[in-house]
Design a protein around this motif. Structure first.
Motif, PDB file in Angstrom:
ATOM      1  N   GLY A  26      51.671  32.005  41.960  1.00  0.00           N
ATOM      2  CA  GLY A  26      50.472  32.827  42.015  1.00  0.00           C
ATOM      3  C   GLY A  26      50.320  33.719  40.792  1.00  0.00           C
ATOM      4  O   GLY A  26      49.228  33.854  40.251  1.00  0.00           O
ATOM      5  N   ALA A  27      51.422  34.326  40.344  1.00  0.00           N
ATOM      6  CA  ALA A  27      51.370  35.210  39.179  1.00  0.00           C
ATOM      7  C   ALA A  27      50.948  34.441  37.932  1.00  0.00           C
ATOM      8  O   ALA A  27      50.083  34.892  37.168  1.00  0.00           O
ATOM      9  N   LEU A  28      51.536  33.278  37.722  1.00  0.00           N
ATOM     10  CA  LEU A  28      51.174  32.475  36.549  1.00  0.00           C
ATOM     11  C   LEU A  28      49.724  32.016  36.629  1.00  0.00           C
ATOM     12  O   LEU A  28      48.978  32.071  35.646  1.00  0.00           O
ATOM     13  N   SER A  54      49.708  25.711  38.182  1.00  0.00           N
ATOM     14  CA  SER A  54      50.737  26.697  38.538  1.00  0.00           C
ATOM     15  C   SER A  54      50.614  27.117  39.996  1.00  0.00           C
ATOM     16  O   SER A  54      51.605  27.144  40.732  1.00  0.00           O
ATOM     17  N   ILE A  55      49.390  27.442  40.422  1.00  0.00           N
ATOM     18  CA  ILE A  55      49.193  27.865  41.812  1.00  0.00           C
ATOM     19  C   ILE A  55      49.498  26.715  42.765  1.00  0.00           C
ATOM     20  O   ILE A  55      50.217  26.889  43.764  1.00  0.00           O
ATOM     21  N   GLY A  56      48.958  25.524  42.487  1.00  0.00           N
ATOM     22  CA  GLY A  56      49.197  24.383  43.364  1.00  0.00           C
ATOM     23  C   GLY A  56      50.663  24.012  43.451  1.00  0.00           C
ATOM     24  O   GLY A  56      51.187  23.742  44.541  1.00  0.00           O
ATOM     25  N   THR A  57      51.353  24.020  42.314  1.00  0.00           N
ATOM     26  CA  THR A  57      52.770  23.687  42.306  1.00  0.00           C
ATOM     27  C   THR A  57      53.590  24.739  43.041  1.00  0.00           C
ATOM     28  O   THR A  57      54.516  24.418  43.795  1.00  0.00           O
ATOM     29  N   ILE A 222      63.655  20.109  40.620  1.00  0.00           N
ATOM     30  CA  ILE A 222      63.727  19.753  39.203  1.00  0.00           C
ATOM     31  C   ILE A 222      62.335  19.687  38.582  1.00  0.00           C
ATOM     32  O   ILE A 222      62.075  20.318  37.555  1.00  0.00           O
ATOM     33  N   GLY A 223      61.423  18.933  39.199  1.00  0.00           N
ATOM     34  CA  GLY A 223      60.096  18.753  38.614  1.00  0.00           C
ATOM     35  C   GLY A 223      59.239  20.009  38.626  1.00  0.00           C
ATOM     36  O   GLY A 223      58.975  20.608  37.578  1.00  0.00           O
ATOM     37  N   PRO A 224      58.797  20.451  39.819  1.00  0.00           N
ATOM     38  CA  PRO A 224      57.927  21.633  39.863  1.00  0.00           C
ATOM     39  C   PRO A 224      58.569  22.900  39.324  1.00  0.00           C
ATOM     40  O   PRO A 224      57.904  23.701  38.667  1.00  0.00           O
ATOM     41  N   ILE A 229      58.788  27.163  35.137  1.00  0.00           N
ATOM     42  CA  ILE A 229      59.543  27.878  34.111  1.00  0.00           C
ATOM     43  C   ILE A 229      58.851  27.746  32.753  1.00  0.00           C
ATOM     44  O   ILE A 229      58.714  28.713  32.001  1.00  0.00           O
ATOM     45  N   LEU A 230      58.404  26.533  32.431  1.00  0.00           N
ATOM     46  CA  LEU A 230      57.711  26.323  31.162  1.00  0.00           C
ATOM     47  C   LEU A 230      56.402  27.115  31.120  1.00  0.00           C
ATOM     48  O   LEU A 230      56.042  27.693  30.084  1.00  0.00           O
ATOM     49  N   ALA A 231      55.692  27.139  32.244  1.00  0.00           N
ATOM     50  CA  ALA A 231      54.462  27.923  32.295  1.00  0.00           C
ATOM     51  C   ALA A 231      54.759  29.406  32.117  1.00  0.00           C
ATOM     52  O   ALA A 231      54.006  30.131  31.457  1.00  0.00           O
ATOM     53  N   ALA A 232      55.870  29.860  32.689  1.00  0.00           N
ATOM     54  CA  ALA A 232      56.253  31.260  32.515  1.00  0.00           C
ATOM     55  C   ALA A 232      56.568  31.564  31.057  1.00  0.00           C
ATOM     56  O   ALA A 232      56.265  32.648  30.553  1.00  0.00           O
ATOM     57  N   VAL A 233      57.164  30.604  30.357  1.00  0.00           N
ATOM     58  CA  VAL A 233      57.454  30.793  28.935  1.00  0.00           C
ATOM     59  C   VAL A 233      56.157  30.941  28.155  1.00  0.00           C
ATOM     60  O   VAL A 233      56.043  31.783  27.249  1.00  0.00           O
ATOM     61  N   VAL A 234      55.136  30.134  28.498  1.00  0.00           N
ATOM     62  CA  VAL A 234      53.831  30.246  27.841  1.00  0.00           C
ATOM     63  C   VAL A 234      53.267  31.646  28.040  1.00  0.00           C
ATOM     64  O   VAL A 234      52.730  32.272  27.116  1.00  0.00           O
ATOM     65  N   VAL A 235      53.382  32.161  29.265  1.00  0.00           N
ATOM     66  CA  VAL A 235      52.877  33.498  29.559  1.00  0.00           C
ATOM     67  C   VAL A 235      53.637  34.552  28.765  1.00  0.00           C
ATOM     68  O   VAL A 235      53.056  35.479  28.190  1.00  0.00           O
ATOM     69  N   MET A 236      54.955  34.415  28.698  1.00  0.00           N
ATOM     70  CA  MET A 236      55.786  35.408  28.012  1.00  0.00           C
ATOM     71  C   MET A 236      55.473  35.481  26.519  1.00  0.00           C
ATOM     72  O   MET A 236      55.539  36.552  25.910  1.00  0.00           O
TER      73      MET A 236
END
Length: 299
Positions: A26-28, A54-57, A222-224, A229-236
């Motif tokens: 939700g945050a992402l 991000s939300i769906g996953t 592993i997948g989601p 994590i990768l999406a969080a890196v984009v945000v960071m």
């Protein structure tokens, strides 16, 4: 025979981990949606797609982590893999439709209600499609009123989440909104599970094929989880996405521009994004120099 259902086989472990995953997704998703609304650039669709995924996953991962704690004492449970992962596609698709409606039609009351309804129905559809992928030697039945309540919770939570994406500014406020969203999604899940009753057919062990909850956990994480994590890196690594529109990243001419106000609502003058107004101003300056060395604003 009535089956004995336990939704908390591992105690508070599965509810807490599921809540964390729902909050992370939700945050992402909220921050990506906010980014797309504040900056109408060529990457708008990409930010909306990343937010929807991000939300769906996050919701899908939350659901199946919570389902790790679901058991029926008289019958082992397995899962049909195609149906299980089809529910992930449904979640991302319908959440995406809701987010794109708000992203491109604006944050009006009508678009928020429409997008929130579609997104909420997508969350509910994901849940019950995932439940349809369960395999056990028995029959699953649902209480109609409790199911209806779970759908209402999903729609209200999704509408509130979209409202937060377009109305809440700042990192701490967005963090609070993601916690509320994670709690609402978890509440929807356990409300829906409260509607479940299982009727065991005989005492035989089921012979159908499928993955158990344990074997499903590894690919699910592993997948989601890697994607989140990768999406969080984009945000960071995007300060605009985390903290809003800081003054030090804006040109001096835009220092009074209010962060969060969509660019198309401005006229091409003082306060317009640099890539819209710089080139016309440059052409006007060159024309004025050729007329006598002094500037004249003919645009």
């Amino acid at each position: 025979m009535q089956g004995t259902v336990d939704g908390f086989s591992y105690g508070l472990v599965t509810p807490v981990v599921a809540f964390i995953m729902a909050c992370l997704g939700g945050a992402l998703g909220l921050r990506c949606t906010t980014r797309s609304l504040r900056h109408r650039d060529t990457f708008k669709a990409g930010w909306l797609a990343l937010g929807a995924t991000s939300i769906g996953t996050g919701i899908w991962t939350m659901h199946f982590i919570a389902m790790m704690g679901f058991s029926v004492q008289q019958a082992p449970i397995s899962y049909d893999r195609p149906i299980t992962f089809a529910s992930l596609g449904v979640a991302v698709l319908m959440v995406g439709i809701g987010i794109f409606i708000v992203g491109y039609r604006g944050a009006t009351a009508l678009t928020l209600v429409t997008g929130g309804t579609i997104t909420g129905l997508g969350v509910a559809t994901m849940h019950y499609l995932g439940m349809a992928g369960m395999r056990l030697h028995g029959r699953i039945e649902y209480d109609t009123l409790t199911v209806a309540l779970s759908v209402v919770i999903a729609v209200v939570a999704a509408t509130a989440a979209l409202w937060a994406a377009v109305s809440v500014h700042g990192f701490l406020a967005s963090l609070g909104a993601s916690l509320v969203m994670g709690g609402a999604v978890s509440g929807m899940h356990y409300t829906a599970m409260a509607a479940v009753s299982v009727h065991i057919q005989g005492a035989e062990t089921p012979t159908g094929t499928g993955d158990t909850a344990t074997t499903l956990l590894l690919p699910m994480l592993i997948g989601p989880a890697v994607f989140l994590i990768l999406a969080a890196v984009v945000v960071m690594f995007d300060p605009l996405l985390v903290m809003g529109d800081p003054d030090w990243q804006r040109p001096a001419a835009q220092s009074v521009h209010r962060p969060g106000v969509p660019a198309p609502r401005h006229v091409p003058s003082y306060g317009e994004p640099a890539n819209w107004s710089a080139r016309p101003a440059g052409r006007a300056a060159r024309r004025s120099v050729s007329r006598g060395g002094h500037r004249s604003q003919d645009w």
